[in-house]
Structure formats: structure tokens, C-alpha cells
Scaffold this motif. Structure first.
Motif, PDB file in Angstrom:
ATOM      1  N   GLN A  84      46.405  32.400  34.150  1.00 28.96           N
ATOM      2  CA  GLN A  84      45.014  32.444  34.579  1.00 28.96           C
ATOM      3  C   GLN A  84      44.864  31.848  35.976  1.00 28.96           C
ATOM      4  OE1 GLN A  84      40.539  30.773  33.349  1.00 28.96           O
ATOM      5  NE2 GLN A  84      42.226  30.539  31.894  1.00 28.96           N
ATOM      6  N   ARG A 100      33.140  42.850  35.695  1.00 28.94           N
ATOM      7  CA  ARG A 100      34.317  42.529  34.896  1.00 28.94           C
ATOM      8  C   ARG A 100      35.115  43.797  34.621  1.00 28.94           C
ATOM      9  NH1 ARG A 100      34.600  40.564  28.609  1.00 28.94           N
ATOM     10  NH2 ARG A 100      36.773  39.859  28.620  1.00 28.94           N
ATOM     11  N   TRP A 157      44.965  42.606  30.867  1.00 25.25           N
ATOM     12  CA  TRP A 157      44.547  42.259  32.228  1.00 25.25           C
ATOM     13  C   TRP A 157      43.033  42.178  32.235  1.00 25.25           C
ATOM     14  CZ3 TRP A 157      41.690  44.353  36.323  1.00 25.25           C
ATOM     15  CH2 TRP A 157      41.902  43.751  37.573  1.00 25.25           C
ATOM     16  N   TYR A 216      39.669  40.557  34.462  1.00 21.86           N
ATOM     17  CA  TYR A 216      39.166  39.950  35.701  1.00 21.86           C
ATOM     18  C   TYR A 216      37.640  39.999  35.699  1.00 21.86           C
ATOM     19  CZ  TYR A 216      37.712  39.658  40.596  1.00 21.86           C
ATOM     20  OH  TYR A 216      37.066  39.322  41.767  1.00 21.86           O
ATOM     21  N   ARG A 219      33.890  38.433  37.922  1.00 22.88           N
ATOM     22  CA  ARG A 219      33.319  37.753  39.090  1.00 22.88           C
ATOM     23  C   ARG A 219      31.811  37.655  38.916  1.00 22.88           C
ATOM     24  NH1 ARG A 219      34.468  39.259  45.432  1.00 22.88           N
ATOM     25  NH2 ARG A 219      33.128  37.654  46.351  1.00 22.88           N
ATOM     26  N   GLU A 278      34.931  33.163  40.178  1.00 22.39           N
ATOM     27  CA  GLU A 278      35.832  34.312  40.119  1.00 22.39           C
ATOM     28  C   GLU A 278      37.070  33.884  39.346  1.00 22.39           C
ATOM     29  OE1 GLU A 278      38.268  37.280  43.198  1.00 22.39           O
ATOM     30  OE2 GLU A 278      37.459  35.349  43.878  1.00 22.39           O
ATOM     31  N   GLY A 282      40.575  35.357  36.657  1.00 23.75           N
ATOM     32  CA  GLY A 282      41.358  36.449  36.109  1.00 23.75           C
ATOM     33  C   GLY A 282      42.345  35.931  35.075  1.00 23.75           C
ATOM     34  N   LYS A 303      45.791  37.355  32.707  1.00 20.78           N
ATOM     35  CA  LYS A 303      46.733  38.400  32.327  1.00 20.78           C
ATOM     36  C   LYS A 303      47.845  37.778  31.495  1.00 20.78           C
ATOM     37  CE  LYS A 303      49.263  37.989  36.719  1.00 20.78           C
ATOM     38  NZ  LYS A 303      49.731  38.732  37.912  1.00 20.78           N
TER      39      LYS A 303
END
Length: 267
Positions: free
Chosen positions: A40, A217, A240, A242, A244, A253, A255, A257
Motif C-alpha cells: 500500500q 476509484r 489492484w 486505487y 483519490r 490519494e 493505492g 495491490k
């Protein structure tokens, strides 16, 4: 502990397999239990302007109901770990919990009926708590998101070494999101700071509806599933994710994965 993990992995193979002549049920219920790791990164302006990143442990449980023309999936997940800034070595303890309900309707098939398309929608919610271990003030940052999103999946079943596999790609893109984001330091949301409002009403008053222009997103997952004749099996998923938030105060922000390995138990 390691012997317990070995037993869990072998359990789907120890259950007596059904014969090929067995008539399949019109609907199938399965429980998936998995664990893995995630990576992350986060840039939370309510905490710091620096970017933090690190590896976390992940665990997930799923309840799956498959019908002839539809699929219902209820998922819960939790990630925990430490994020670190490369700039000054500061650390953040990050907790993330969430889940979703996803409905998919089976659509058309392509490429000689080998690719199967499904489409539907998702109700998705997740919560983040970040604790900056180096701060005595403004140490906690709390946020919650609840989204409605269209969803789509494309699946490719195939046989390899006389075994049944399914390769799939699934994605959803939120269009409307309810955002609860603190305006100041602490784990309390706005309506609870001075105890003006309690309970569900306070939680609702602490947030606001957000569209694509404010909250964006992207969520996708690649899955490879191995299924036995009795319906049990194993599943490997790469996720995955992400998002913001372009908030007027404390934009964020982040992310995520990583991979998960799950065992499938059919009821």
C-alpha cells in the motif's frame, strides 16, 4: 500453526469427489477463506504531505452463491501493516477493513463460446485508520467510503492436464460515493467532536455524497481458480485498487495491490 495451514490446504482434496454422472445442483453455495500480502502507498494531506508505503498482511473471507444465470458474492477483507516514508523514515500504522456485495448476471459468450461476459453492480464499503507513530498531535486519520458501482467480469474456463481451471478479470468503477472524512485530528468524525449528535444520525451528518469529480476509484482483480469435481478447489487473486479524494480539506490519494490465496469449500 503450520500443520493447521497444511490441513486447510489439503481438505478440498480429502473430501470424496463426486462421480461424473452426478447431476449438478441448480444453485451452488461456496465459502472461500484466504490470506496473503498487499503493498500500500498513501499520501494523506490530513496527516502529512509525504508519501508513505509498505507491505501489509491481508486476510479475506467470501460467501459465493452461483445460480444458472447469476452470481452473488459477499466479501470481507482486512489489511494491516506499517507504512514508511522514504524521505525521513517516519512510520504509520495502517488499518484497512472493508467488503462488498457484488451481483453479476451472465451475459453473452464470445470466441467460440470460450469467453464468458457477466455484468451487474457492486455495493462497496471500506474504512481506513492511519496512526502516525511520530506525532503527539494530528496522529490519527480516519475515513470511510460507501459506493455504488457498475461491475463487469470476463471469464475463460479451460482444461490443463485434465484438470479444470478458470481465468477471470473483474472490475468495478464507483459512480456515487458517500464519504465520511474527519476535518481535524482524531478518530472522531465531525458530528461527534462536541457530541452534538449521536448514533447513526451523527455518522450520516458527518459525511457527504460525492460523484466522479470528487472521488475517483479504480478496482480490478485477476483470478485463477482450480476446481475439483466435488466443487472444492483453490483460487489465486491479484488485486489492484486505487482511489483519490479531491477534498477541499485534507485530500487523500492511496493505492493497494497484492495477492491472495484462498481455499474453496462447497456446501
Amino acid at each position: 500453526m503450520r500443520y493447521l495451514l497444511v490441513c486447510l490446504c489439503l481438505l478440498p482434496f480429502l473430501v470424496k469427489a463426486q462421480e461424473d454422472t452426478t447431476v449438478r445442483k441448480k444453485s451452488q453455495w461456496s465459502l472461500l477463506v484466504g490470506t496473503g500480502a498487499s503493498y500500500q502507498f498513501a499520501r494523506d494531506r490530513g496527516m502529512s504531505s509525504l508519501r508513505y508505503k509498505g507491505v501489509q498482511t491481508a486476510s479475506q473471507a467470501e460467501l459465493l452463491w452461483i445460480r444458472p444465470k447469476s452470481e452473488h458474492r459477499l466479501v470481507g477483507r482486512f489489511d494491516y501493516g506499517t507504512l514508511e516514508s522514504e524521505r525521513n523514515g517516519a512510520e504509520v500504522t495502517a488499518y484497512r477493513g472493508g467488503g462488498y456485495y457484488r451481483f453479476l448476471h451472465k451475459g453473452p459468450s464470445f470466441w467460440k463460446n470460450r469467453l464468458h461476459l457477466s455484468y451487474g453492480g457492486t455495493l462497496d464499503g471500506f474504512w481506513n485508520l492511519r496512526y502516525h507513530t511520530g506525532y503527539s498531535n494530528n496522529a490519527y486519520n480516519n475515513e470511510f467510503y460507501l459506493s455504488l458501482a457498475p461491475a463487469a467480469q470476463i471469464a475463460f474456463p479451460f482444461r490443463l492436464f485434465k484438470q479444470q481451471f478458470t481465468l477471470s478479470y473483474t472490475a468495478h468503477l464507483p459512480l456515487a460515493t458517500y464519504v465520511v472524512r474527519q476535518g481535524f485530528s482524531g478518530t472522531y468524525f465531525d458530528a461527534f467532536i462536541n457530541e452534538e449528535v449521536d448514533g447513526v444520525k451523527g455518522a450520516l451528518q458527518s459525511g457527504y455524497m460525492s460523484g466522479w469529480g470528487t472521488f475517483r476509484r479504480y478496482y480490478s482483480e485477476f483470478g485463477l481458480e482450480y476446481t475439483l469435481k466435488n466443487g472444492n478447489g483453490m483460487r489465486v487473486v491479484y488485486t489492484w485498487d486505487y482511489y483519490r479524494l479531491n477534498s477541499r480539506y485534507n485530500p487523500v490519494e492511496a493505492g493497494l495491490k497484492g495477492g491472495l490465496f484462498s481455499i474453496i469449500y462447497q456446501f
